[in-house]
Design a protein around this motif. Structure first.
Motif, short mmCIF file in Angstrom:
data_model
loop_
_atom_site.label_atom_id
_atom_site.label_comp_id
_atom_site.label_asym_id
_atom_site.label_seq_id
_atom_site.Cartn_x
_atom_site.Cartn_y
_atom_site.Cartn_z
N VAL A 31 -6.73 0.23 3.77
CA VAL A 31 -5.93 1.42 4.08
C VAL A 31 -6.00 2.43 2.93
O VAL A 31 -6.16 3.64 3.16
N GLY A 53 -1.11 -4.33 3.23
CA GLY A 53 -1.00 -3.19 4.13
C GLY A 53 -0.12 -3.61 5.29
O GLY A 53 0.67 -4.56 5.19
N ASP A 101 -4.81 -4.83 1.78
CA ASP A 101 -4.33 -3.74 2.62
C ASP A 101 -5.27 -3.40 3.77
O ASP A 101 -5.05 -2.45 4.50
N GLY A 102 -6.33 -4.21 3.93
CA GLY A 102 -7.26 -3.95 5.01
C GLY A 102 -8.08 -2.67 4.79
O GLY A 102 -8.68 -2.16 5.72
N VAL A 127 -1.68 0.78 13.72
CA VAL A 127 -2.58 0.94 12.58
C VAL A 127 -3.55 2.09 12.81
O VAL A 127 -3.79 2.92 11.93
N ARG A 170 -2.12 4.46 10.28
CA ARG A 170 -2.94 4.13 9.11
C ARG A 170 -4.42 4.20 9.49
O ARG A 170 -5.14 3.21 9.45
N GLN A 205 -8.83 -2.17 10.89
CA GLN A 205 -8.32 -1.59 12.14
C GLN A 205 -7.31 -2.48 12.86
O GLN A 205 -7.22 -2.49 14.09
N GLU A 207 0.83 -1.20 0.00
CA GLU A 207 0.00 0.00 0.00
C GLU A 207 0.87 1.25 0.00
O GLU A 207 0.43 2.33 -0.41
N SER A 214 -7.48 2.51 7.75
CA SER A 214 -7.67 1.06 7.73
C SER A 214 -9.11 0.72 8.12
O SER A 214 -9.65 1.21 9.11
#
Length: 265
Positions: free
Chosen positions: A259, A185, A256-257, A215, A219, A225, A142, A222
């Protein structure tokens, strides 16, 4: 969906730990013959043992080679032989202020993170196209899209990997070989866990809890999380290497969840 890679040989670079090792294990469980790679023979042998324990009965071997040089890539290519699946996972990262990143560091990141994949693809793609089947997967990040201000040199290499992957997919058009990139991510890889260790000790919390805090602060976009587990990223790698992914090429597959704040890949 049952992924069966029996009869295929997969080479996973930088696979002595983290996402690389999880991908190697996932491919082995799907029936592929797997070649693990790392710089040192001790680490490679240990990784092979771990992978065999995780995938009993699988055909797993290892080759020690430093892929930051053309000579190291040549050594790996010669040892690996005929390869159907190439996972370009090897890479380094680390935060460093822009003014302190000298030319040698830029070159080191470029040679390992980008040129290793260039050299291996150039060496292994011809046989894949001759056979009419092959898979090449690049591990991007990411950070290729959200360039970190404290790791510009790293983000740059991961953006370059996206360009390389897309271009190679077009180059291999119609051959039966697909080329894709996977964008993790924050992930509980060995390197990230080492980075989180000081934070965890300072706050008296576990590394997993430190990962969640990281995170949420670093980030915040996300969606899940939390950092991903290496196996969650490996699942996407294995799919991209499968016969079932035959219509997926030139793609940037995000794990990347959420992100990257985008509704398109």
């Amino acid at each position: 969906m049952h992924i069966d890679l029996s009869g295929k040989t997969a080479l996973v670079t930088g696979s002595t730990a983290g996402i690389g090792l999880a991908s190697a294990v996932g491919l082995a469980k799907a029936g592929a013959k797997v070649i693990i790679n790392g710089r040192g023979s001790d680490r490679v042998e240990e990784a092979v043992r771990k992978a065999v324990n995780a995938a009993p009965g699988a055909d797993i071997s290892g080759v020690a080679a430093d892929l930051s040089s053309a000579e190291g890539v040549d050594k790996l290519v010669e040892s690996a032989g005929d390869v159907d699946i190439l996972v370009n996972n090897v890479g380094i990262f680390g935060p460093q202020p822009f003014y302190e990143v000298d030319d040698a560091t830029w070159e080191m990141f470029f040679q390992l993170n980008v040129m290793s994949g260039v050299r291996l693809s150039r060496a292994l793609l011809p046989k894949m196209t001759q056979k009419g089947w092959g898979r090449i997967v690049f591990l991007s990040s990411e950070s290729a899209l959200n360039i970190p201000a404290d790791m510009i040199h790293y983000g740059f290499t991961k953006t370059a990997v996206l360009s390389l992957s897309r271009g190679l997919a077009k180059f291999a058009a119609g051959t039966g070989v697909t080329v894709n990139s996977v964008l993790p991510g924050p992930t509980y890889s060995e390197g990230v866990e080492n980075m989180l260790e000081d934070m965890a000790k300072e706050k008296g919390i576990s590394i997993k809890e430190a990962g969640v805090e990281f995170v949420k602060s670093a980030r915040p976009s996300s969606i899940i999380q939390r950092p991903a587990e290496v196996e969650e990223v490996a699942n996407m790698v294995v799919y991209a290497c499968s016969k079932e992914a035959s219509a997926t090429s030139g793609a940037a597959l995000r794990v990347d969840g959420g992100v990257v704040d985008s509704i398109v890949p």
